[in-house]
Design an enzyme around this catalytic site. Structure first.
Site, PDB file in Angstrom:
ATOM      1  CB  SER A  36       0.223  -9.747  -3.658  1.00 40.14           C
ATOM      2  OG  SER A  36       0.336  -8.882  -2.553  1.00 40.14           O
ATOM      3  CD  GLN A  70       1.327   0.690  -8.857  1.00 37.14           C
ATOM      4  OE1 GLN A  70       0.929   1.644  -8.206  1.00 37.14           O
ATOM      5  NE2 GLN A  70       2.099  -0.243  -8.322  1.00 37.14           N
ATOM      6  CG  HIS A  80       1.478  -6.084   2.295  1.00 34.52           C
ATOM      7  ND1 HIS A  80       1.058  -7.239   1.682  1.00 34.52           N
ATOM      8  CD2 HIS A  80       1.843  -5.242   1.299  1.00 34.52           C
ATOM      9  CE1 HIS A  80       1.157  -7.105   0.373  1.00 34.52           C
ATOM     10  NE2 HIS A  80       1.641  -5.908   0.104  1.00 34.52           N
ATOM     11  CE1 TYR A 109      -5.692 -12.825  -2.263  1.00 38.54           C
ATOM     12  CE2 TYR A 109      -3.376 -13.399  -2.202  1.00 38.54           C
ATOM     13  CZ  TYR A 109      -4.700 -13.772  -2.218  1.00 38.54           C
ATOM     14  OH  TYR A 109      -5.034 -15.095  -2.189  1.00 38.54           O
ATOM     15  CG  MET A 125      -0.747  -2.093  -5.244  1.00 35.85           C
ATOM     16  SD  MET A 125      -0.536  -2.229  -7.015  1.00 35.85           S
ATOM     17  CE  MET A 125       0.402  -3.729  -7.143  1.00 35.85           C
ATOM     18  CD  GLN A 141      16.540  -3.620   1.519  1.00 35.39           C
ATOM     19  OE1 GLN A 141      16.783  -3.401   2.689  1.00 35.39           O
ATOM     20  NE2 GLN A 141      17.262  -4.424   0.749  1.00 35.39           N
TER      21      GLN A 141
HETATM   22  P1  AMP Z   1       2.442  -3.945  -2.835  1.00 33.59           P
HETATM   23  O1  AMP Z   1       1.121  -4.237  -2.205  1.00 33.59           O
HETATM   24  O2  AMP Z   1       3.098  -5.132  -3.434  1.00 33.59           O
HETATM   25  O3  AMP Z   1       2.407  -2.738  -3.730  1.00 33.59           O
HETATM   26  O4  AMP Z   1       3.401  -3.538  -1.630  1.00 33.59           O
HETATM   27  C1  AMP Z   1       3.049  -2.544  -0.705  1.00 33.59           C
HETATM   28  C2  AMP Z   1       4.233  -2.259   0.180  1.00 33.59           C
HETATM   29  O5  AMP Z   1       4.624  -3.446   0.853  1.00 33.59           O
HETATM   30  C3  AMP Z   1       5.457  -1.776  -0.606  1.00 33.59           C
HETATM   31  O6  AMP Z   1       6.111  -0.752   0.132  1.00 33.59           O
HETATM   32  C4  AMP Z   1       6.293  -3.021  -0.700  1.00 33.59           C
HETATM   33  O7  AMP Z   1       7.664  -2.767  -0.838  1.00 33.59           O
HETATM   34  C5  AMP Z   1       6.001  -3.674   0.643  1.00 33.59           C
HETATM   35  N1  AMP Z   1       6.287  -5.113   0.594  1.00 33.59           N
HETATM   36  C6  AMP Z   1       5.904  -5.993  -0.371  1.00 33.59           C
HETATM   37  N2  AMP Z   1       6.418  -7.208  -0.119  1.00 33.59           N
HETATM   38  C7  AMP Z   1       7.148  -7.107   1.025  1.00 33.59           C
HETATM   39  C8  AMP Z   1       7.934  -8.016   1.800  1.00 33.59           C
HETATM   40  N3  AMP Z   1       8.093  -9.280   1.434  1.00 33.59           N
HETATM   41  N4  AMP Z   1       8.544  -7.543   2.911  1.00 33.59           N
HETATM   42  C9  AMP Z   1       8.407  -6.236   3.279  1.00 33.59           C
HETATM   43  N5  AMP Z   1       7.679  -5.341   2.594  1.00 33.59           N
HETATM   44  C10 AMP Z   1       7.059  -5.755   1.477  1.00 33.59           C
END
Ligand code: AMP
Length: 286
Positions: A193, A64, A37, A32, A30, A155
């Site tokens: 984020s 979502q 990431h 940021y 998503m 994870q």
């Molecule tokens: P998001 O942008 O928060 O939807 O996350 C996108 C992807 O990055 C998802 O698969 C999350 O699980 C992963 N992600 C978010 N934070 C972390 C982190 N601290 N370490 C590893 N992967 C992450």
């Protein structure tokens, strides 16, 4: 590195790559972006090789978010994300607009959703009732748009990864799901984020999620403990961070996501904690 915003353009490119035998790795986000990431981008590169293509999707998916959640104030900075993706070695950022992903939604014309009915029920699914329907739907769309051979998830969102793995198997998407470890700040707070929302005092106290995971992990290494007892002790433990308000804590089997009665090494723990309006999640294997 290219940026693509149109679905047909992304599909044309992905089909061209497929025809040439080029492996495609997808990292849905998503935006940021933070180091967590970017660790997924690097993992995707390892998985598809130097000849493969790494696609990062940057899309704040409205379906979502619940009606009272932070969709409109979710942090966005596409220009910064593009630079970070380029520097991490991505080949392409797919950054569609809402009108591209859900063209009929405003007119009530979007009526097809993908729903996982078992793993999505508890924890995040119970706390955020329409959340996983939005996640599975958008990720299924992204799979049909970017045609990946492999998709990498963190994870950090353990239940989400489990739900998406099940969806991929159940619906026979021809790709492999890889789950990569959680990256943390130096004090142990899981990168997110949403950490940007925290004021300095909340930020200091937010490390309590990680400390709770460590404390339970240490406790169950000595002897198995009842989940009910641990949950009660955790409420007490969280009082060390007066700004923290527990949403849920669950102790469960990492395969079935079913809550357990006896907690021992190998049991999985997940928790969600509010700091003001900001909701943080973390999890780990004990
Ligand atoms: P998001 O942008 O928060 O939807 O996350 C996108 C992807 O990055 C998802 O698969 C999350 O699980 C992963 N992600 C978010 N934070 C972390 C982190 N601290 N370490 C590893 N992967 C992450």
């Amino acid at each position: 590195m290219r940026m693509v915003t149109s679905i047909p353009a992304m599909q044309r490119l992905a089909k061209k790559w497929q025809r040439a035998g080029t492996r495609i790795g997808l990292v849905p986000t998503m935006g940021y972006l933070h180091e967590g990431h970017l660790s997924l981008v690097k993992r995707a590169r390892q998985l598809v090789g130097t000849q493969g293509k790494v696609v990062v999707s940057v899309y704040v998916n409205p379906t979502q978010f619940g009606p009272k959640e932070d969709f409109s104030r979710y942090p966005r900075d596409l220009n910064r994300d593009l630079i970070l993706c380029r520097d991490a070695g991505a080949d392409l950022v797919f950054a569609p607009h809402d009108g591209e992903m859900y063209p009929g939604k405003a007119a009530g014309l979007n009526s097809t959703y993908v729903v996982e009915e078992k793993l999505a029920r508890g924890m995040e699914g119970a706390a955020r009732p329409t959340h996983f329907r939005g996640v599975t739907t958008v990720v299924a769309k992204l799979f049909n748009i970017a045609l990946p051979d492999v998709a990498v998830f963190g994870q950090k969102d353990f239940q989400q990864a489990a739900v998406l793995k099940r969806m991929t198997g159940d619906l026979n998407f021809p790709l492999k799901i890889v789950i990569a470890p959680t990256l943390r700040e130096p004090d142990g707070l899981a990168m997110s984020s949403r950490n940007k929302y925290l004021d300095p005092e909340q930020r200091t106290q937010a490390v309590i999620l990680y400390h709770a995971l460590l404390a339970v992990s240490v406790a169950v290494k000595k002897k198995p403990l009842s989940a009910a007892r641990l949950k009660a002790d955790l409420k007490e433990f969280l009082s060390a961070a007066p700004l923290a308000r527990l949403d849920y804590v669950e102790l469960f089997d990492s395969e079935t996501l079913e809550p357990v009665k006896q907690v021992k090494p190998g049991t999985h723990m997940a928790l969600a904690v509010f700091f003001g309006k900001t909701r943080l999640i973390d999890n780990g294997r004990l």
